[in-house]
Motif scaffolding. Structure first.
Motif, PDB file in Angstrom:
ATOM      1  N   LYS A 183       0.807  -1.096  -0.229  1.00 16.97           N
ATOM      2  CA  LYS A 183       0.019  -0.001   0.114  1.00 16.97           C
ATOM      3  C   LYS A 183       1.016   1.360  -0.037  1.00 16.97           C
ATOM      4  N   LYS A 210     -12.192  -6.075  -1.747  1.00 15.66           N
ATOM      5  CA  LYS A 210     -13.444  -5.176  -2.171  1.00 15.66           C
ATOM      6  C   LYS A 210     -12.928  -3.722  -2.367  1.00 15.66           C
ATOM      7  N   ASN A 211     -12.300  -3.390  -1.456  1.00 14.91           N
ATOM      8  CA  ASN A 211     -12.002  -1.792  -1.369  1.00 14.91           C
ATOM      9  C   ASN A 211     -10.822  -1.502  -2.390  1.00 14.91           C
ATOM     10  N   ASN A 212     -10.140  -2.436  -3.036  1.00 13.68           N
ATOM     11  CA  ASN A 212      -9.017  -2.160  -3.950  1.00 13.68           C
ATOM     12  C   ASN A 212      -9.480  -2.628  -5.132  1.00 13.68           C
ATOM     13  N   GLU A 220     -12.801  -7.920   2.855  1.00 11.52           N
ATOM     14  CA  GLU A 220     -13.032  -6.355   2.686  1.00 11.52           C
ATOM     15  C   GLU A 220     -12.049  -5.556   1.901  1.00 11.52           C
ATOM     16  N   GLY A 221     -10.862  -5.926   2.172  1.00  6.75           N
ATOM     17  CA  GLY A 221      -9.798  -5.195   1.852  1.00  6.75           C
ATOM     18  C   GLY A 221      -9.662  -5.419   0.063  1.00  6.75           C
ATOM     19  N   SER A 276     -10.829  -1.096  -7.575  1.00  7.37           N
ATOM     20  CA  SER A 276     -10.555   0.088  -8.552  1.00  7.37           C
ATOM     21  C   SER A 276      -9.183  -0.133  -9.187  1.00  7.37           C
ATOM     22  N   ASP A 303      -8.416 -11.408   3.760  1.00  6.54           N
ATOM     23  CA  ASP A 303      -9.373  -9.815   3.953  1.00  6.54           C
ATOM     24  C   ASP A 303     -10.079  -9.650   2.630  1.00  6.54           C
ATOM     25  N   TRP A 329     -15.696 -12.357  -6.277  1.00  9.22           N
ATOM     26  CA  TRP A 329     -15.819 -11.323  -7.281  1.00  9.22           C
ATOM     27  C   TRP A 329     -15.594 -12.144  -8.641  1.00  9.22           C
TER      28      TRP A 329
END
Length: 425
Positions: free
Chosen positions: A142, A172-174, A169-170, A176, A167, A201
């Protein structure tokens, strides 16, 4: 020519000439400089000069001698001051037998106090991966992406770390980071797609694998694309009732099949106009051959989306045994059980018989005491000793054999041990 002119000059000390001559050799392979010249360079050139010190270290590094680089630089450089020789020292510590704890200390201090160096970041990520310190692995990825936001190695590393931390959720958040991304590195694309699929996903996973496999040179990705179809919902691979703009059309012309993507441009061609609005099984006459006067007719075989079209393309290419794919196409004469069984026997029967005979011979050698457990693990179980052990001790296997510890010497293994008795021999 400039090199030759400079080499004709007088160098003081003469070892500087050896240094210059060695450093200006252009080679993609490690250098093989004579040991006497290396010793001369190391002993006669002033080690108090930072510039010369760096180049002396580089000579040993180019000769694939990382341990000698560490030995030479260790007492001469500052390990807290940013410099080219400290970077060289870190590379040598990493590639040789140097102290990895010291290396990590330098890398971590550098990362927290100095502008990030991309190559040093890669070294620390590699070590953190070996340590399985996935929390630090993600943290470093990161931090580095803030400086190198489009670097696909770092993006791939971030997803590997998040996957190992489970992770979701991590991840999902990345997402993009991979949106509309086209990985140049085939392996990164394949493995990141697998991580996305594991995290559920699905759409993002198939799209990434598709973009990686669409390149004809990415043979491994194309093989993975075929294998991955069992993990993706079958509705991903769609067929359409009629030819429309945006569909992929497989058609036959004079016994040769091909696939056409119908977009605004191709729909205005002679072929595109003939195929538009047709359904599977329809035929259309394009024109007459200018020389023979023979009519050119095309027949619509299948109408697909891009995912199904790529799969069909790969299957067609797989029919060529030189394609390099880990895929073999089996053609069935009919869809009844007997025909399918017959085709499978014809395609794989001979090979299967040879493999079975080989396995039986290896088991016979093992049970007769000719070969060891280690050997049968390699030859039959693809180096997986756990699979080998569980098979041999199961009801299917005959027996697992080992020399009783009561009749063997109880030697203690340590760092000086050179030979280890295989008690299963």
């Amino acid at each position: 020519e400039v090199r030759n002119v400079l080499l004709s000059k007088v160098f003081d000390p003469p070892a500087l000439k050896d240094l210059f001559e060695t450093l200006t050799i252009f080679s993609n392979e490690p250098l093989q400089t004579d040991e006497s010249i290396l010793e001369k360079i190391k002993n006669e050139i002033d080690g108090n000069s930072e510039i010369l010190r760096f180049y002396v270290g580089m000579v040993f590094y180019l000769n694939n001698k990382p341990n000698e680089v560490v030995e030479y630089l260790a007492s001469k450089i500052s390990k807290t001051t940013v410099s080219e020789e400290l970077i060289l020292y870190c590379h040598a510590l990493f590639e040789g037998d140097g102290d990895k704890i010291e290396l990590l200390s330098i890398l971590e201090t550098w990362r927290k106090t100095q502008p990030l160096d991309y190559n040093l970041i890669k070294i620390e990520l590699h070590i953190r991966e070996v340590q399985r310190r996935w929390d630090l692995f993600v943290e470093i990825s990161k931090q580095s992406l803030e400086i190198f936001p489009n670097d696909e190695f770092l993006i791939y590393s971030l997803f590997v770390g998040l996957d190992n931390l489970s992770d979701t959720e991590g991840i999902k958040n990345n997402l993009s980071l991979i949106d509309k991304r086209d990985f140049k590195n085939e392996r990164y694309g394949i493995q990141t797609s697998g991580i996305l699929l594991k995290a559920s996903w699905v759409d993002e996973a198939i799209e990434l694998l598709y973009k990686t496999a669409i390149k004809k040179t990415n043979v491994q990705a194309r093989s993975s694309y075929v294998a991955a179809t069992i993990n993706f919902p079958q509705e991903v691979f769609k067929d359409f009732p009629s030819v429309e703009i945006g569909t992929y059309v497989e058609y036959d012309c004079d016994g040769n099949s091909d696939i056409l993507f119908l977009d605004e441009g191709s729909s205005q061609t002679l072929l595109g106009k003939a195929l538009l609005n047709k359904i599977a099984g329809d035929s259309a006459i394009l024109s007459k051959n200018a020389l023979s006067g023979k009519q050119i007719t095309v027949k619509v075989l299948r109408i697909m989306n891009k995912y199904a079209a790529l799969l069909r393309e790969i299957f067609k290419e797989s029919e060529n045994p030189l394609s390099g794919y880990n895929v073999e196409v089996v053609k069935f004469e009919d869809t009844d059980i007997e025909s399918i069984h017959k085709s499978m026997i014809e395609s794989f029967g001979a090979r299967g018989s040879l493999q079975k005979e080989f396995r039986e011979q290896e088991f016979k050698k093992y049970y007769n005491g000719i070969s060891s457990f280690t050997e049968i693990s390699i030859t039959v179980f693809d180096k997986n000793r756990f699979d080998a052990y569980f098979y041999l001790t199961s009801s299917t296997g005959k027996r697992f054999m080992a020399i009783s510890s009561s009749i063997s010497n109880k030697e203690i293994l340590n760092d000086n041990s050179k030979y280890v008795l295989d008690v299963t021999s």
